[in-house]
Design a protein around this motif. Sequence first.
Motif, short mmCIF file in Angstrom:
data_model
loop_
_atom_site.label_atom_id
_atom_site.label_comp_id
_atom_site.label_asym_id
_atom_site.label_seq_id
_atom_site.Cartn_x
_atom_site.Cartn_y
_atom_site.Cartn_z
N GLY A 147 -32.88 -5.06 5.97
CA GLY A 147 -33.71 -4.80 4.81
C GLY A 147 -35.01 -4.10 5.20
N GLU A 148 -35.97 -4.23 4.34
CA GLU A 148 -37.27 -3.62 4.66
C GLU A 148 -38.27 -4.74 4.98
N PRO A 149 -38.61 -4.90 6.26
CA PRO A 149 -39.45 -6.04 6.65
C PRO A 149 -40.83 -6.03 6.01
N SER A 150 -41.33 -4.83 5.65
CA SER A 150 -42.69 -4.80 5.09
C SER A 150 -42.72 -5.31 3.66
N LEU A 151 -41.55 -5.66 3.09
CA LEU A 151 -41.55 -6.29 1.77
C LEU A 151 -41.95 -7.77 1.85
N ARG A 152 -41.93 -8.32 3.07
CA ARG A 152 -42.36 -9.72 3.22
C ARG A 152 -43.87 -9.80 3.09
N ARG A 153 -44.35 -10.59 2.13
CA ARG A 153 -45.80 -10.68 1.91
C ARG A 153 -46.51 -11.29 3.10
N ASP A 154 -45.77 -12.16 3.85
CA ASP A 154 -46.41 -12.83 4.98
C ASP A 154 -46.16 -12.10 6.30
N LEU A 155 -45.91 -10.79 6.21
CA LEU A 155 -45.57 -10.04 7.43
C LEU A 155 -46.64 -10.17 8.51
N CYS A 156 -47.93 -10.06 8.12
CA CYS A 156 -48.98 -10.14 9.16
C CYS A 156 -48.99 -11.51 9.83
N ASN A 157 -48.76 -12.55 9.04
CA ASN A 157 -48.70 -13.89 9.65
C ASN A 157 -47.51 -14.00 10.60
N GLN A 170 -27.28 -15.67 29.13
CA GLN A 170 -26.32 -14.78 29.78
C GLN A 170 -24.95 -15.00 29.15
N ASP A 171 -24.18 -13.92 29.00
CA ASP A 171 -22.84 -14.10 28.43
C ASP A 171 -21.80 -14.13 29.54
N SER A 172 -20.52 -14.20 29.15
CA SER A 172 -19.49 -14.37 30.16
C SER A 172 -19.23 -13.07 30.93
N PHE A 173 -19.87 -11.97 30.53
CA PHE A 173 -19.74 -10.71 31.28
C PHE A 173 -21.02 -10.45 32.10
N LYS A 174 -21.81 -11.50 32.26
CA LYS A 174 -23.05 -11.47 33.06
C LYS A 174 -24.13 -10.55 32.47
N ARG A 175 -24.02 -10.25 31.19
CA ARG A 175 -25.10 -9.51 30.54
C ARG A 175 -26.19 -10.50 30.17
N ARG A 176 -27.45 -10.07 30.35
CA ARG A 176 -28.58 -10.96 30.09
C ARG A 176 -29.32 -10.50 28.84
N PHE A 177 -29.86 -11.45 28.09
CA PHE A 177 -30.39 -11.14 26.75
C PHE A 177 -31.88 -11.49 26.66
N SER A 178 -32.69 -10.46 26.61
CA SER A 178 -34.14 -10.66 26.58
C SER A 178 -34.76 -10.10 25.30
N TYR A 179 -33.90 -9.69 24.36
CA TYR A 179 -34.37 -8.93 23.20
C TYR A 179 -33.71 -9.50 21.94
N LEU A 180 -34.53 -9.87 20.98
CA LEU A 180 -34.02 -10.40 19.71
C LEU A 180 -34.43 -9.47 18.57
N ARG A 181 -33.46 -9.14 17.74
CA ARG A 181 -33.76 -8.40 16.50
C ARG A 181 -33.69 -9.39 15.36
N LEU A 182 -34.82 -9.61 14.74
CA LEU A 182 -34.92 -10.63 13.71
C LEU A 182 -35.10 -9.97 12.36
N SER A 183 -34.15 -10.19 11.47
CA SER A 183 -34.26 -9.64 10.13
C SER A 183 -35.12 -10.57 9.28
N LEU A 184 -36.06 -9.99 8.54
CA LEU A 184 -36.97 -10.82 7.72
C LEU A 184 -36.53 -10.91 6.28
#
Length: 323
Positions: free
Chosen positions: A67-77, A3-17
């Motif tokens: 970027g383009e995540p499907s360029l990661r060879r280990d994407l399925c893993n 939670q941040d100082s404005f009481k917003r809660r964070f349940s979602y992560l965007r992960l760049s590969l």
Amino acid sequence: MLQDSFKRRFSYLRLSLTESCNFRCNYCLPNGSACDNKAAELTLTEIKHLVKGFALAGTSKIRLTGGEPSLRRDLCNIIETVRGTPGITQVAITTNGYRLNKDIDRWLDAGLTALNVSVDSLDADTFHLVTGQDRLPDILAGIDRALALGLAKVKINTVLLRQYNGNSLSRFLDFVRDKPISLRFIELMQTGDNGQFFAAQHLSGRHIINQLTAAGWQLLPRLYNAGPALEYAHPDYLGTIGLIMPYSDHFCDDCNRLRVSSTGQLFLCLFAEQHQNLRHLLAQDQPDALVDFLQAQLQFKPLSHQLANAQTGQTRQLAMIGG
Ligand code: SAM
Ligand code: SF4
């Protein structure tokens, strides 16, 4: 939960590969990808530790991007590892669709639960002009394949561009008439690199909303923990139309997402001035230490971005962090 100082809660992560990309979208990487940090990308083990920590802190949804995540060879893993983490219920990907038709079966087998494909034009020539890739039919075939395989959550991202798709609403509407797809128009955002392009091509989503409303489309009630899109539906259409308007008032009020770059930098905002290195917390399996660090950093998350004042932070283009 985080939670941040404005009481917003964070349940979602965007992960760049990866920062690398094989497209040259004119609003993002017009000269192609000049990525030189492939060797520094997070490893599968580091991703495993990262996701475990975020899940412990209440994250339930992870989006893989680039970027383009499907360029990661280990994407399925990676998909398998993320999906196998206790607490993670949704694993989504945002892709330019280059490998979609070939790989969607494997991604679903690995545990993918949602798909966003970027399609800025339904006209093959215009698509080529915008992205530098003459691949629209193959990408649309990939979307059809995902639907045929029964994937329930399929979205299309379309960046609104005055010259290239600003007058194409009817074609996009025809496209979603018989497809259970949410097509979302994203207002072009200014980044460090695209100032001139932005000035020439930015178009307000209001332009689309006015046309939708006139044609009988209705705004759907917002679901709890939904993203920032305003979603419109029409009884004659199977699909819906969303609007993402980062320049509108209160856009950041319900922010529920954090971002981690492909090299393990935490971005509290898409347009942050600073980022925080998580790498030293990822080599070992030490989720509690990661949670403590994240919670401490969240107190510095600003209430809103400052895009209206053309303050784009460190973000030169969105391929750096994944949008
Ligand atoms: N390469 C993948 C793709 O294009 O889907 C994932 C990364 S891309 C940075 C994520 C999303 O951000 C895409 O839908 C893309 O169209 C969007 N995007 C990139 N630059 C943008 C900008 N300046 N303004 C608005 N959206 C942008
Ligand atoms: Fe690549 Fe996506 Fe940027 Fe296009 S928007 S250049 S596909 S990262």
